[in-house]
Design a protein around this motif. Structure first.
Motif, short mmCIF file in Angstrom:
data_model
loop_
_atom_site.label_atom_id
_atom_site.label_comp_id
_atom_site.label_asym_id
_atom_site.label_seq_id
_atom_site.Cartn_x
_atom_site.Cartn_y
_atom_site.Cartn_z
N LEU A 263 0.83 -1.21 0.00
CA LEU A 263 0.00 0.00 0.00
C LEU A 263 0.86 1.27 0.00
CD1 LEU A 263 -2.97 -0.95 2.35
CD2 LEU A 263 -2.70 -1.25 -0.12
N GLY A 264 2.02 1.20 0.64
CA GLY A 264 2.95 2.33 0.53
C GLY A 264 3.41 2.53 -0.90
N GLY A 265 3.70 1.42 -1.59
CA GLY A 265 4.05 1.51 -3.00
C GLY A 265 2.91 2.05 -3.84
N LEU A 266 1.67 1.67 -3.49
CA LEU A 266 0.50 2.18 -4.21
C LEU A 266 0.42 3.70 -4.11
CD1 LEU A 266 -2.27 1.83 -5.62
CD2 LEU A 266 -3.26 1.44 -3.36
N VAL A 267 0.60 4.23 -2.92
CA VAL A 267 0.54 5.68 -2.75
C VAL A 267 1.65 6.37 -3.53
CG1 VAL A 267 0.73 7.56 -1.06
CG2 VAL A 267 -0.59 5.51 -0.51
N LEU A 268 2.86 5.79 -3.53
CA LEU A 268 3.96 6.37 -4.29
C LEU A 268 3.67 6.37 -5.79
CD1 LEU A 268 7.07 4.91 -2.42
CD2 LEU A 268 6.24 7.26 -2.38
N VAL B 138 -1.07 20.41 -11.56
CA VAL B 138 -0.38 19.49 -10.64
C VAL B 138 -1.23 19.25 -9.40
CG1 VAL B 138 1.64 19.15 -9.20
CG2 VAL B 138 1.90 20.12 -11.49
N THR B 139 -1.74 20.31 -8.82
CA THR B 139 -2.53 20.18 -7.59
C THR B 139 -3.83 19.42 -7.84
OG1 THR B 139 -1.62 22.26 -6.77
CG2 THR B 139 -3.61 21.42 -5.70
N SER B 140 -4.53 19.78 -8.92
CA SER B 140 -5.81 19.14 -9.21
C SER B 140 -5.65 17.67 -9.54
CB SER B 140 -6.52 19.87 -10.35
OG SER B 140 -5.78 19.78 -11.55
N LEU B 141 -4.60 17.32 -10.27
CA LEU B 141 -4.40 15.91 -10.64
C LEU B 141 -3.91 15.09 -9.46
CD1 LEU B 141 -2.89 16.30 -14.22
CD2 LEU B 141 -5.12 15.38 -13.59
N LEU B 142 -3.15 15.70 -8.58
CA LEU B 142 -2.73 14.98 -7.37
C LEU B 142 -3.95 14.66 -6.51
CD1 LEU B 142 -0.45 13.85 -5.66
CD2 LEU B 142 -0.17 16.12 -4.64
N ALA B 143 -4.85 15.63 -6.37
CA ALA B 143 -6.09 15.38 -5.61
C ALA B 143 -6.95 14.33 -6.30
CB ALA B 143 -6.87 16.69 -5.46
N ALA B 144 -6.99 14.37 -7.66
CA ALA B 144 -7.79 13.39 -8.40
C ALA B 144 -7.22 11.99 -8.24
CB ALA B 144 -7.83 13.77 -9.88
N GLY B 145 -5.89 11.87 -8.28
CA GLY B 145 -5.27 10.56 -8.11
C GLY B 145 -5.54 9.97 -6.74
N ALA C 128 3.50 9.85 -7.81
CA ALA C 128 4.49 10.07 -8.86
C ALA C 128 3.82 10.25 -10.22
CB ALA C 128 5.48 8.90 -8.89
N SER C 129 2.88 9.38 -10.56
CA SER C 129 2.21 9.48 -11.86
C SER C 129 1.40 10.76 -11.97
CB SER C 129 1.32 8.27 -12.10
OG SER C 129 0.32 8.16 -11.11
N ALA C 130 0.74 11.17 -10.86
CA ALA C 130 -0.05 12.41 -10.89
C ALA C 130 0.85 13.63 -11.06
CB ALA C 130 -0.89 12.52 -9.62
N LEU C 131 1.99 13.64 -10.35
CA LEU C 131 2.91 14.77 -10.48
C LEU C 131 3.46 14.89 -11.90
CD1 LEU C 131 4.90 14.54 -7.12
CD2 LEU C 131 3.19 16.24 -7.77
#
Length: 524
Positions: A390-395, A418-425, A399-402
């Motif tokens: 699950l830690g890898g899942l969050v990374l 960047v902010t909107s896609l990070l929140a979406a991810g 990473a992909s959203a950034l």
């Protein structure tokens, strides 16, 4: 080749459930796509409008350049293109890796070869079993296309092209199983070739260059089953597959059993302090899988971000396609970002299913029992792997959203992505946790039925990729946990749905711990 028939029989008996699930899922996916497309594009003007909508470089890079896009068969090929590009090669890779290197790792192959079985028989038998499964899949594809009104020649050529593509990657897996020492290396090497093939095909199609011919995916595309129909193009993957298969059989005849052509050097005499801890050992087990899925997710995010402006221009030029992507009247930029973010969420779901599936490999390979024979209790071992995965899942999500946000901002010249896609991810995290919970519950309680976790992932991917475009009914869309998240960053995320998904995921994890605590180890 002594013992070949016996090996084919043994491999079929051990892998038949997996084969049946794969074949049914693939045929059902294409059949559903064909039926839905035939229902949506039932007049010549509608078919012509589809061809005009998918002329952008972004869509060509995603699904390929389809010759004959102005035909019903061409639309089916384009709609099924993204899924076919990954599912068909994965079918061949997964099946051959399981029947060859994984059997050798477990020690079962050594027992079989102690009898009157030629050392080349297991590799050839794996290729024969895979070829039989592919043949049935090709037949199912052809029947599905014919039932949707596709001409016989086009249906047969397209089905054969998909089948031979699968066999190329199956042959590649057979060779990698002789070169690399572990099955995870076979998966990693095969996925690396697949990603490279996808990128080469995408760049070649966009640039109209010869680079397409360097990609196995490009070979399939160049057959043009619904255009000029180049039957001779089938010879290229056939020759490549035969060459890879021949090399795999030749190497299997010469190398030592339990070894590989690439022999890693000896490790340290003592395990580090980190490896002596359950968390450290879990991180070591999952590192290759994590890196592979991370690279794939980042590459997809970067590619789609760099093509974002071209995709938006295509949407603005076609109102029908824009309404489909933006769910009517929305911002085309947000619609494109939402669709791509959904694809990234599906990739993250694949990561957790594959990673938790490796726990089953640890059990059947005999590496779990020694760990639990000491002072490490079952709950701690399983908890360590859950935290690492699950830690890898969050990374992967972050990473992909950034990367997706940065490349989109560069392509469109607009800030704030960047902010909107990070929140979406992160909004898709509860849905991904539900898929992880299903995989964990199956491993903890019914490990022999772990293929159901892959079936759940396949159903989620199919609904996510094709559900909206094929206008599936609401009850069918609701089967995928990603549906309940919404379409961030395009729309408002339902906070209540995220809470419900999180509670469901937590319940499934509890079921996993309870089942793993009580069941016998190992369960073969």
């Amino acid at each position: 080749m002594t013992g070949l028939a016996a090996m084919v029989s043994i491999q079929w008996r051990t892998a038949r459930r997996t084969v049946i699930v794969w074949v049914l899922a693939l045929v059902a996916s294409l059949a559903a796509t064909a039926v839905a497309v035939a229902g949506l594009y039932d007049t010549p003007p509608k078919i012509a409008s589809y061809g005009a909508a998918v002329v952008s470089d972004a869509l060509v890079a995603l699904n390929g350049r389809v010759e004959g896009i102005d035909t019903m068969g061409g639309i089916i090929q384009d709609e099924f293109g993204f899924m076919a590009a990954f599912l068909m090669p994965l079918f061949g890779l997964a099946l051959v890796a399981r029947l060859t290197r994984r059997e050798e790792e477990s020690g079962r192959l050594e027992t079989l070869l102690a009898g009157r079985v030629d050392r080349r028989a297991p590799v050839l038998a794996a290729l024969l079993v895979t070829s039989g499964a592919v043949g049935v899949t090709v037949l199912g594809f052809t029947v599905s296309l014919l039932a949707s009104g596709i001409p016989t020649s086009g249906a047969l050529l397209y089905s054969l092209a998909l089948g031979i593509l699968t066999l190329v990657f199956a042959s590649l897996a057979a060779l990698l199983a002789q070169v690399l020492l572990h099955s995870r290396g076979v998966y990693a090497g095969g996925l690396t070739v697949l990603v490279a093939s996808y990128l080469l095909r995408g760049v070649g199609d966009v640039k109209h260059s010869w680079m397409t011919w360097l990609s196995p995916l490009g070979w399939m595309e160049k057959t043009a089953p619904f255009g000029p129909q180049r039957w001779w193009a089938l010879a290229v993957p056939l020759v490549a597959g035969l060459a890879l298969s021949g090399a795999a059989i030749a190497v299997a005849d010469r190398r030592d059993l339990g070894s590989a052509l690439h022999r890693p050097g000896p490790g340290p005499g003592r395990a580090s302090r980190l490896l002596r801890h359950p968390m450290g050992l879990a991180a070591y087990v999952h590192r290759s899988s994590f890196v592979g899925w991370l690279v794939g997710s980042v590459v997809l995010g970067a590619t789609m971000g760099l093509l974002a402006q071209q995709a938006v221009d295509a949407l603005l030029g076609n109102p029908a396609l824009s309404d489909l992507v933006t769910t009517g009247g929305g911002d085309p930029v947000d619609g494109f970002l939402a669709v791509t973010q959904l694809y990234l969420a599906v990739i993250a779901c694949g990561y957790v299913v594959q990673s938790f599936g490796s726990l089953r490999t640890e059990e059947t390979g005999g590496r779990l029992e020694p760990q639990l024979a000491g002072v490490v209790p079952r709950w701690r071992w399983l908890g360590a792997h859950i935290l690492v995965v699950l830690g890898g899942l969050v990374l992967i999500i972050v990473a992909s959203a950034l990367v997706f946000g940065l490349t989109t901002s560069w392509s469109t010249g607009a800030s704030g992505h960047v902010t909107s896609l990070l929140a979406a991810g992160l909004a898709f995290l509860p849905a991904e946790l539900v898929i992880a919970g299903i995989a964990l519950a199956l491993f903890g309680s019914l490990p022999r039925a772990y293929a159901v976790a892959w079936a759940a992932f396949g159903a989620t991917a199919f609904i996510a990729f094709l559900g909206a475009g094929l206008q599936m009914p609401g009850w069918m869309l609701d089967l995928a946990p990603t549906t309940h998240v919404g379409t961030p960053p395009q729309g408002v995320v339902d906070a209540t749905a995220l809470v419900v998904l999180s509670l469901l995921a937590a319940t499934l994890v509890v079921v996993a711990f309870a089942g793993f605590r009580r069941r016998l180890l190992p369960q073969g």
